[in-house]
Write an enzyme that holds these catalytic residues in place. Sequence first.
Site, PDB file in Angstrom:
ATOM      1  N   CYS A  42       0.823  -1.214   0.000  1.00 24.97           N
ATOM      2  CA  CYS A  42       0.000   0.000   0.000  1.00 24.97           C
ATOM      3  C   CYS A  42       0.854   1.260   0.000  1.00 24.97           C
ATOM      4  O   CYS A  42       0.639   2.171  -0.802  1.00 24.97           O
ATOM      5  CB  CYS A  42      -0.929  -0.006   1.206  1.00 24.97           C
ATOM      6  SG  CYS A  42      -1.960   1.479   1.309  1.00 24.97           S
ATOM      7  N   CYS A  47      -1.540   1.606  -3.002  1.00 23.22           N
ATOM      8  CA  CYS A  47      -2.602   2.599  -2.812  1.00 23.22           C
ATOM      9  C   CYS A  47      -2.104   4.044  -2.775  1.00 23.22           C
ATOM     10  O   CYS A  47      -2.634   4.907  -3.470  1.00 23.22           O
ATOM     11  CB  CYS A  47      -3.350   2.326  -1.509  1.00 23.22           C
ATOM     12  SG  CYS A  47      -3.648   0.601  -1.135  1.00 23.22           S
ATOM     13  N   LYS A  50      -0.204   5.293  -6.020  1.00 23.73           N
ATOM     14  CA  LYS A  50      -1.163   5.204  -7.126  1.00 23.73           C
ATOM     15  C   LYS A  50      -2.178   6.332  -7.057  1.00 23.73           C
ATOM     16  O   LYS A  50      -2.512   6.947  -8.077  1.00 23.73           O
ATOM     17  CB  LYS A  50      -1.861   3.842  -7.087  1.00 23.73           C
ATOM     18  CG  LYS A  50      -2.794   3.569  -8.252  1.00 23.73           C
ATOM     19  CD  LYS A  50      -3.296   2.125  -8.184  1.00 23.73           C
ATOM     20  CE  LYS A  50      -3.969   1.824  -6.859  1.00 23.73           C
ATOM     21  NZ  LYS A  50      -4.428   0.430  -6.766  1.00 23.73           N
ATOM     22  N   TYR A 177      -9.506  -3.667 -10.572  1.00 23.02           N
ATOM     23  CA  TYR A 177      -9.371  -2.289 -10.098  1.00 23.02           C
ATOM     24  C   TYR A 177      -8.013  -1.691 -10.441  1.00 23.02           C
ATOM     25  O   TYR A 177      -7.917  -0.505 -10.781  1.00 23.02           O
ATOM     26  CB  TYR A 177      -9.664  -2.203  -8.599  1.00 23.02           C
ATOM     27  CG  TYR A 177      -8.631  -2.824  -7.696  1.00 23.02           C
ATOM     28  CD1 TYR A 177      -7.612  -2.054  -7.148  1.00 23.02           C
ATOM     29  CD2 TYR A 177      -8.688  -4.172  -7.368  1.00 23.02           C
ATOM     30  CE1 TYR A 177      -6.663  -2.611  -6.315  1.00 23.02           C
ATOM     31  CE2 TYR A 177      -7.739  -4.745  -6.548  1.00 23.02           C
ATOM     32  CZ  TYR A 177      -6.728  -3.963  -6.016  1.00 23.02           C
ATOM     33  OH  TYR A 177      -5.783  -4.534  -5.206  1.00 23.02           O
ATOM     34  N   GLU A 181      -7.689   1.706 -12.789  1.00 25.73           N
ATOM     35  CA  GLU A 181      -7.063   2.871 -12.155  1.00 25.73           C
ATOM     36  C   GLU A 181      -5.877   3.366 -12.976  1.00 25.73           C
ATOM     37  O   GLU A 181      -5.750   4.566 -13.256  1.00 25.73           O
ATOM     38  CB  GLU A 181      -6.627   2.510 -10.729  1.00 25.73           C
ATOM     39  CG  GLU A 181      -7.804   2.350  -9.773  1.00 25.73           C
ATOM     40  CD  GLU A 181      -7.415   1.818  -8.419  1.00 25.73           C
ATOM     41  OE1 GLU A 181      -8.191   1.997  -7.462  1.00 25.73           O
ATOM     42  OE2 GLU A 181      -6.331   1.203  -8.285  1.00 25.73           O
ATOM     43  N   HIS A 437     -27.395  21.105   0.340  1.00 23.46           N
ATOM     44  CA  HIS A 437     -27.664  21.524  -1.031  1.00 23.46           C
ATOM     45  C   HIS A 437     -26.808  22.734  -1.417  1.00 23.46           C
ATOM     46  O   HIS A 437     -26.612  23.627  -0.611  1.00 23.46           O
ATOM     47  CB  HIS A 437     -29.150  21.895  -1.169  1.00 23.46           C
ATOM     48  CG  HIS A 437     -29.542  22.258  -2.558  1.00 23.46           C
ATOM     49  ND1 HIS A 437     -29.680  21.313  -3.551  1.00 23.46           N
ATOM     50  CD2 HIS A 437     -29.804  23.461  -3.133  1.00 23.46           C
ATOM     51  CE1 HIS A 437     -30.020  21.922  -4.673  1.00 23.46           C
ATOM     52  NE2 HIS A 437     -30.102  23.224  -4.445  1.00 23.46           N
ATOM     53  N   GLU A 442     -26.432  14.724  -1.417  1.00 24.15           N
ATOM     54  CA  GLU A 442     -27.831  14.830  -0.996  1.00 24.15           C
ATOM     55  C   GLU A 442     -28.726  13.858  -1.743  1.00 24.15           C
ATOM     56  O   GLU A 442     -29.822  13.513  -1.283  1.00 24.15           O
ATOM     57  CB  GLU A 442     -28.345  16.259  -1.179  1.00 24.15           C
ATOM     58  CG  GLU A 442     -28.470  16.707  -2.623  1.00 24.15           C
ATOM     59  CD  GLU A 442     -29.011  18.119  -2.762  1.00 24.15           C
ATOM     60  OE1 GLU A 442     -30.017  18.438  -2.093  1.00 24.15           O
ATOM     61  OE2 GLU A 442     -28.416  18.909  -3.510  1.00 24.15           O
TER      62      GLU A 442
END
Length: 462
Positions: A42, A47, A50, A177, A181, A437, A442
Amino acid sequence: MAFDYDLFVIGAGSGGVRASRIAATHGARVGICEDYRVGGTCVIRGCVPKKLLMYGSKYAHEFEDSAAYGWTLEPPKHTWSTLRDNVNKEVDRLNAVYLRLLDSAGVKLHMGRGRLMDRHTVQVGTEQITAEKILVCTGGRPEMPPIPGHEFAITSNEAFHLPDPLPKRVTIVGGGYIAVEFAGIFHGLGCEVDIVIRRDRVLRGFDEECRTFVHEALKASGIRMRTETEIERIMPTDGKAPYRLCTPLGGMFETDLVMYATGRVPNTAGIGLEKVGVQLDKVGAIAVDEWSRTTVENIWAVGDVTDRINLTPVALMEGHCFADTEFGNRPRKADHRNVASAVFCQPEMANVGLTEEEARQTLGELRVYASAFTPMKYTLAGRKQRSFMKLIVEAATDRVVGCHMVGDDAAELIQGLAVAVKAGATKAQFDATVGIHPTAGEEFVTMRTPRPEPTAKRAAAE
């Protein structure tokens, strides 16, 4: 027998470092070994670097969209070596942080590859180290298929160190993934990108609607999707790029870089597991029980090497639970239910809980809410990028059992919703929550009309 350590950890990645530090704080004498760099996949080549590359690649889109907001820019120019070197400097900094964490906790680091000699002995280089308890945290490694010419391809490990300039054409083999990516990264940095996958869409195993949404978005962005295709041979030109990629039916196309992202396998080979009786499963992962205990009573394993949920926060959780249980007099099991995850493709995807397909197989009647829309950010710029959100509700209990999103900041939004799903929140509680908002988030608390159930059943069947 007097042991050198109460605990010895093989592998100083996320799970191993966490387990060793916590065990040491509980008073254990702890040693750890690592044959590369402390921090694991990682931090060192996964991770963290990357995602930094992903941030760098997204500026290309931001520059394009800024014109609609009144900004005038000179044609932007990217220098790969600057991004690459800055990312690797950050990796160096994090590696140093991990080294300090081990040192401050009193954990002794032994540099070298660890190999089990017997149930209580690990050889690291020329040292033979004994421990009452042993924890294996060797993670996973990229898998490369043995096709002719595979030696000319790279994996994600090498992608962080490519020379400048980047190749003009990049072909990524795989649809998981890591593949999507890096496809977004290379595309954003100006490369022509092909994705080659054996199936009809990317991201097998994720919610069907979400993976379709991502697949179509990647294609619309200009990435060439070569579906239901396999590479049979990589043929270099005079031993180097460009490469000719041959398919089984006689097809061929050229590229300047081939990257394989066809999956990772548990890193269990050559560390003596079979010698001491640690059982592996059919994919080569260490078989463990709910306490992370292996088939040898004084040996445990956590993280990707066990092939449960291969995520860094899960390895951290498993390592912490192990240390608390064995050394802190606080027995607790890792909870693998409703673990949120994200794919940092472009657009981003994140989820927590069940996919619609999983929910239909395990639960009764469902109510499914879905919304697709153009984010406000792109209305002026005219960018053809939409977001998709989905809630899966168990009809009998009104409990939200799955949240899914494709779009900007999906991971940040789903992280907050993961608390609600983990706590067993109901759709009524989502509905009673007042949204902020104007935001994309939302939408998760304003979806009121479920998708007609017959349509949902047909979609699941298809």
